[in-house]
Each structure stands twice: as structure tokens, then as C-alpha cells.
Design a protein around this motif. Structure first.
Motif, PDB file in Angstrom:
ATOM      1  N   PHE A   1       0.673  -1.196  -0.032  1.00 49.46           N
ATOM      2  CA  PHE A   1      -0.224   0.109   0.123  1.00 49.46           C
ATOM      3  C   PHE A   1       0.960   1.111  -0.080  1.00 49.46           C
ATOM      4  O   PHE A   1       2.164   0.903   0.030  1.00 49.46           O
ATOM      5  CB  PHE A   1      -0.933  -0.032   1.022  1.00 49.46           C
ATOM      6  N   LEU A   2       0.235   2.462  -0.086  1.00 49.96           N
ATOM      7  CA  LEU A   2       0.973   3.611  -0.009  1.00 49.96           C
ATOM      8  C   LEU A   2       0.478   4.299   1.365  1.00 49.96           C
ATOM      9  O   LEU A   2      -0.479   4.234   1.722  1.00 49.96           O
ATOM     10  CB  LEU A   2       0.445   4.539  -0.943  1.00 49.96           C
ATOM     11  N   ILE A   3       1.547   5.031   1.679  1.00 46.99           N
ATOM     12  CA  ILE A   3       1.463   5.498   3.245  1.00 46.99           C
ATOM     13  C   ILE A   3       2.041   7.058   3.003  1.00 46.99           C
ATOM     14  O   ILE A   3       3.169   7.185   2.343  1.00 46.99           O
ATOM     15  CB  ILE A   3       1.913   4.867   4.281  1.00 46.99           C
ATOM     16  N   THR A   4       1.591   8.057   3.804  1.00 50.49           N
ATOM     17  CA  THR A   4       1.988   9.249   4.149  1.00 50.49           C
ATOM     18  C   THR A   4       1.766   9.808   5.440  1.00 50.49           C
ATOM     19  O   THR A   4       0.539   9.296   6.201  1.00 50.49           O
ATOM     20  CB  THR A   4       1.714  10.317   2.883  1.00 50.49           C
ATOM     21  N   THR A   5       2.469  10.779   6.122  1.00 48.82           N
ATOM     22  CA  THR A   5       1.835  11.626   7.285  1.00 48.82           C
ATOM     23  C   THR A   5       1.190  12.782   7.120  1.00 48.82           C
ATOM     24  O   THR A   5       0.882  13.253   8.150  1.00 48.82           O
ATOM     25  CB  THR A   5       3.111  11.635   8.202  1.00 48.82           C
ATOM     26  N   THR A   6       1.507  13.168   5.742  1.00 48.25           N
ATOM     27  CA  THR A   6       0.415  14.548   5.551  1.00 48.25           C
ATOM     28  C   THR A   6      -0.331  14.244   4.281  1.00 48.25           C
ATOM     29  O   THR A   6       0.203  13.448   3.393  1.00 48.25           O
ATOM     30  CB  THR A   6       1.356  15.769   5.358  1.00 48.25           C
ATOM     31  N   MET A   7      -1.291  14.932   4.042  1.00 44.94           N
ATOM     32  CA  MET A   7      -2.292  14.909   2.776  1.00 44.94           C
ATOM     33  C   MET A   7      -1.465  15.255   1.566  1.00 44.94           C
ATOM     34  O   MET A   7      -1.902  14.770   0.530  1.00 44.94           O
ATOM     35  CB  MET A   7      -3.756  15.569   2.948  1.00 44.94           C
TER      36      MET A   7
ATOM     37  N   VAL B   1       5.102   1.021   0.547  1.00 45.67           N
ATOM     38  CA  VAL B   1       5.364   0.011   1.508  1.00 45.67           C
ATOM     39  C   VAL B   1       4.921  -1.402   1.585  1.00 45.67           C
ATOM     40  O   VAL B   1       3.770  -1.655   0.759  1.00 45.67           O
ATOM     41  CB  VAL B   1       5.354   0.532   3.185  1.00 45.67           C
ATOM     42  N   ARG B   2       5.360  -2.319   2.222  1.00 45.15           N
ATOM     43  CA  ARG B   2       4.714  -3.739   2.383  1.00 45.15           C
ATOM     44  C   ARG B   2       4.765  -4.277   3.652  1.00 45.15           C
ATOM     45  O   ARG B   2       5.730  -3.832   4.504  1.00 45.15           O
ATOM     46  CB  ARG B   2       5.521  -4.468   1.290  1.00 45.15           C
TER      47      ARG B   2
ATOM     48  N   ALA C   1       4.902  -8.025  12.279  1.00 44.71           N
ATOM     49  CA  ALA C   1       3.996  -7.361  13.148  1.00 44.71           C
ATOM     50  C   ALA C   1       3.886  -5.823  12.757  1.00 44.71           C
ATOM     51  O   ALA C   1       4.755  -5.184  12.491  1.00 44.71           O
ATOM     52  CB  ALA C   1       4.366  -7.426  14.669  1.00 44.71           C
ATOM     53  N   LEU C   2       2.648  -5.284  13.026  1.00 44.95           N
ATOM     54  CA  LEU C   2       2.662  -3.733  12.627  1.00 44.95           C
ATOM     55  C   LEU C   2       3.160  -2.904  13.783  1.00 44.95           C
ATOM     56  O   LEU C   2       2.639  -3.351  14.938  1.00 44.95           O
ATOM     57  CB  LEU C   2       1.009  -3.536  12.393  1.00 44.95           C
ATOM     58  N   HIS C   3       3.583  -1.768  13.478  1.00 44.83           N
ATOM     59  CA  HIS C   3       4.074  -0.994  14.673  1.00 44.83           C
ATOM     60  C   HIS C   3       3.731   0.513  14.075  1.00 44.83           C
ATOM     61  O   HIS C   3       4.542   1.686  14.345  1.00 44.83           O
ATOM     62  CB  HIS C   3       5.441  -1.099  14.938  1.00 44.83           C
ATOM     63  N   MET C   4       2.688   0.733  13.228  1.00 48.07           N
ATOM     64  CA  MET C   4       2.616   1.905  12.731  1.00 48.07           C
ATOM     65  C   MET C   4       2.226   3.157  13.876  1.00 48.07           C
ATOM     66  O   MET C   4       2.737   4.200  13.766  1.00 48.07           O
ATOM     67  CB  MET C   4       1.741   2.225  11.394  1.00 48.07           C
ATOM     68  N   ALA C   5       1.136   2.673  14.604  1.00 49.43           N
ATOM     69  CA  ALA C   5       0.336   3.549  15.578  1.00 49.43           C
ATOM     70  C   ALA C   5       1.386   4.218  16.636  1.00 49.43           C
ATOM     71  O   ALA C   5       1.068   4.883  17.248  1.00 49.43           O
ATOM     72  CB  ALA C   5      -0.718   3.193  16.141  1.00 49.43           C
ATOM     73  N   GLU C   6       2.175   3.229  16.873  1.00 56.86           N
ATOM     74  CA  GLU C   6       3.264   3.599  17.870  1.00 56.86           C
ATOM     75  C   GLU C   6       4.141   4.663  17.487  1.00 56.86           C
ATOM     76  O   GLU C   6       4.798   5.440  18.464  1.00 56.86           O
ATOM     77  CB  GLU C   6       4.171   2.242  18.267  1.00 56.86           C
ATOM     78  N   HIS C   7       4.550   4.734  16.231  1.00 57.23           N
ATOM     79  CA  HIS C   7       5.549   5.799  15.691  1.00 57.23           C
ATOM     80  C   HIS C   7       5.008   6.797  15.019  1.00 57.23           C
ATOM     81  O   HIS C   7       5.596   7.964  15.022  1.00 57.23           O
ATOM     82  CB  HIS C   7       6.538   5.087  14.813  1.00 57.23           C
ATOM     83  N   LEU C   8       3.869   6.683  14.227  1.00 59.11           N
ATOM     84  CA  LEU C   8       3.518   7.828  13.445  1.00 59.11           C
ATOM     85  C   LEU C   8       2.405   8.519  14.080  1.00 59.11           C
ATOM     86  O   LEU C   8       1.078   8.455  13.911  1.00 59.11           O
ATOM     87  CB  LEU C   8       2.700   7.122  12.124  1.00 59.11           C
ATOM     88  N   VAL C   9       2.837   9.312  15.019  1.00 59.85           N
ATOM     89  CA  VAL C   9       1.933  10.088  15.778  1.00 59.85           C
ATOM     90  C   VAL C   9       2.292  11.619  15.575  1.00 59.85           C
ATOM     91  O   VAL C   9       3.028  11.927  14.818  1.00 59.85           O
ATOM     92  CB  VAL C   9       2.243   9.851  17.439  1.00 59.85           C
ATOM     93  N   GLY C  10       1.291  12.476  16.111  1.00 59.65           N
ATOM     94  CA  GLY C  10       1.411  13.846  16.198  1.00 59.65           C
ATOM     95  C   GLY C  10       2.704  14.231  16.673  1.00 59.65           C
ATOM     96  O   GLY C  10       3.268  13.456  17.616  1.00 59.65           O
TER      97      GLY C  10
ATOM     98  N   ALA D   1      -4.665   2.889  -1.369  1.00 56.57           N
ATOM     99  CA  ALA D   1      -4.281   1.438  -2.321  1.00 56.57           C
ATOM    100  C   ALA D   1      -3.504   2.125  -3.325  1.00 56.57           C
ATOM    101  O   ALA D   1      -3.394   3.224  -3.795  1.00 56.57           O
ATOM    102  CB  ALA D   1      -5.749   1.152  -2.864  1.00 56.57           C
ATOM    103  N   LEU D   2      -2.802   1.112  -3.817  1.00 55.57           N
ATOM    104  CA  LEU D   2      -1.699   1.401  -4.920  1.00 55.57           C
ATOM    105  C   LEU D   2      -2.393   2.028  -6.068  1.00 55.57           C
ATOM    106  O   LEU D   2      -1.687   2.842  -6.883  1.00 55.57           O
ATOM    107  CB  LEU D   2      -1.015   0.133  -5.195  1.00 55.57           C
TER     108      LEU D   2
END
Length: 244
Positions: free
Chosen positions: A45-51, A58-59, A63-72, A86-87
Motif C-alpha cells: 500500500f501507499l502511506i504518508t503522514t500528511t495529505m 511499503v509492504r 507485526a505492525l508498529h505504525m500507530a506506535e511511531h506515526l504520531v502527532g 491503495a496502490l
């Protein structure tokens, strides 16, 4: 986050209260992402921290750890802020932290334009390297011991307000340079930092042979004892009141 603007209702909410917030947010995102084909069969999928992007491909591996690090900014783990897509650009799933919950928003209606072009990974890496080189230039290693009492030049980043550089001023320079900048101010560790104008900072940088960037940094002179120098060098202190 732009994806929640305009009355968009969340597809799911994760309460902030309770244990394992990061894991609960990741689990809720993964369930929605699979259900709405944000993540393909190979976990891509595609990911960004801003619109505004950049959208990074990324693939999922393990285990997922996105919410742990991608924070305000300055937010604790789990207070997530990121957007996934989605791609083929057909659907987005945004994650944003509100007052009591983390919201997960699925959006197909607003995607009316062609999917974003694949990111130029090499250009992204080159931009990252340039940023790292710039930060290294303006934020070198900590002060080297032994440290003595004396004047220091502080450079605070105007946006983050972090101390990005701490220059020791040699005694032979301080005796000849500072009278024009500080007038009759006597060296004292009890005095607050003295803010320099842009022209003063540029002049001092030229005399000392150090890089000065007044568009990105605010500069201050301060007389510090050796203990304060060591503490500030280690902590990279934040001083929001100085740049307010």
C-alpha cells in the motif's frame, strides 16, 4: 488531517483510554484496510503522514508498529496521525487522533483524480540525504570536554524550537567582540540569553568562521558555567519562550 474535514464520519473509533493503544489502533486499521482493499494481497500500500505526501510504497512484513511511531508532534505512542492509500489510488484510510478516540476514516468519494504517480524513491532518498547533511552541518556532535565557564552562541530552530547548535566562544573572541553586541553587560551565569538580530548573528558568524542561517534559526548569546554547558549539550534543550 485533511481526510476528516467536512463532516466525514469515522468507519471505526478506538478509545484512547485503556492499555495497548498502539496495538488496538494497528489492529483496527488492518481490519479496515483489508476489508476496503487499501492493502493488496501481497501486503502492499501507499502511506504518508500528511495529505500533501510524499506517498511512499511499503509492504507489511511481520507485526505492525505504525500507530506506535506515526504520531502527532510530541504525542505519545498510539495517538496516530497517518494516511494510507491503495496502490491504484482508489481508496484511502486515514488515522487521526481526536479528543477521546483515534478515528479511522475510509474515503472513496473524494478521490476523483487519477492516482498519484509512483514516488521517485531515489529522489526521495536524495532529499533525505540532503536534509541529513544540512542538519549535520548545523547540528554537529555535542561539545567536547573539558568545558569551562564562558560565552556560548545558541541556535534554536524557528519551527521546532529545538536547540540545534551550541557554539563555544573562545575567550580571546569574547573580550573583543561582545562589547558592541552587549554593551556594558557583564558576564554572569544568572543573566538570561541575549537575543541577536539577524545582522548581529551574521556578523558574529563571519568573525568566528561558523555557518549562520537566520531564516531557519534564532540566535542567542548566553554566559554559561561548565555544568550548564554540559547539561544543554546533552539535552538539546527546547526553549519555546525564547522564540515566542
Amino acid at each position: 488531517m485533511g481526510i476528516t474535514i467536512g463532516g466525514t464520519e469515522p468507519a471505526a473509533k478506538v478509545p484512547l483510554a485503556g492499555p495497548t493503544l498502539s496495538a488496538r489502533v494497528d489492529s483496527a486499521w488492518f481490519q479496515l484496510a483489508r476489508e476496503h482493499q487499501v492493502v493488496d494481497a501481497e501486503g502492499r500500500f501507499l502511506i504518508t503522514t500528511t495529505m500533501e505526501g510524499p506517498w511512499v510504497p511499503v509492504r507489511i512484513h511481520g507485526a505492525l508498529h505504525m500507530a506506535e511511531h506515526l504520531v502527532g508532534r510530541n504525542a505519545p505512542p498510539g495517538h496516530a496521525e497517518f494516511v494510507t492509500m491503495a496502490l491504484d489510488g482508489s481508496v484511502m484510510c486515514g488515522v487521526t487522533t481526536e479528543e477521546y478516540d483515534v478515528w479511522l476514516v475510509v474515503d472513496r468519494e473524494r478521490i476523483k483524480t487519477p492516482p498519484p504517480p509512483p514516488p521517485d524513491v531515489e529522489a526521495f532518498r536524495a532529499a533525505t540525504r540532503r536534509k541529513q547533511e544540512l542538519e549535520k552541518r548545523y547540528a554537529p556532535e555535542r561539545l567536547e570536554e573539558p568545558l569551562d565557564d564562558g560565552w556560548v552562541l545558541l541556535a534554536f530552530h524557528r519551527h521546532t524550537k529545538n536547540l540545534r547548535r551550541l557554539h563555544e566562544i573562545p575567550d580571546e573572541f569574547s573580550r573583543s567582540l561582545f562589547h558592541g553586541l552587549l554593551g556594558d553587560t557583564r558576564p554572569s551565569a544568572d543573566e538570561p540569553p541575549q537575543r541577536l538580530t539577524e545582522s548581529q548573528a551574521q556578523e558574529l558568524g563571519e568573525r568566528l568562521g561558523i555557518p549562520v542561517d537566520t531564516s531557519s534559526f534564532g540566535y542567542f548569546l548566553e554566559f554559561q558555567n561548565a555544568e550548564a554547558k554540559n547539561r544543554q549539550s546533552q539535552a538539546r534543550a527546547i526553549a519555546p519562550h525564547l522564540l515566542s
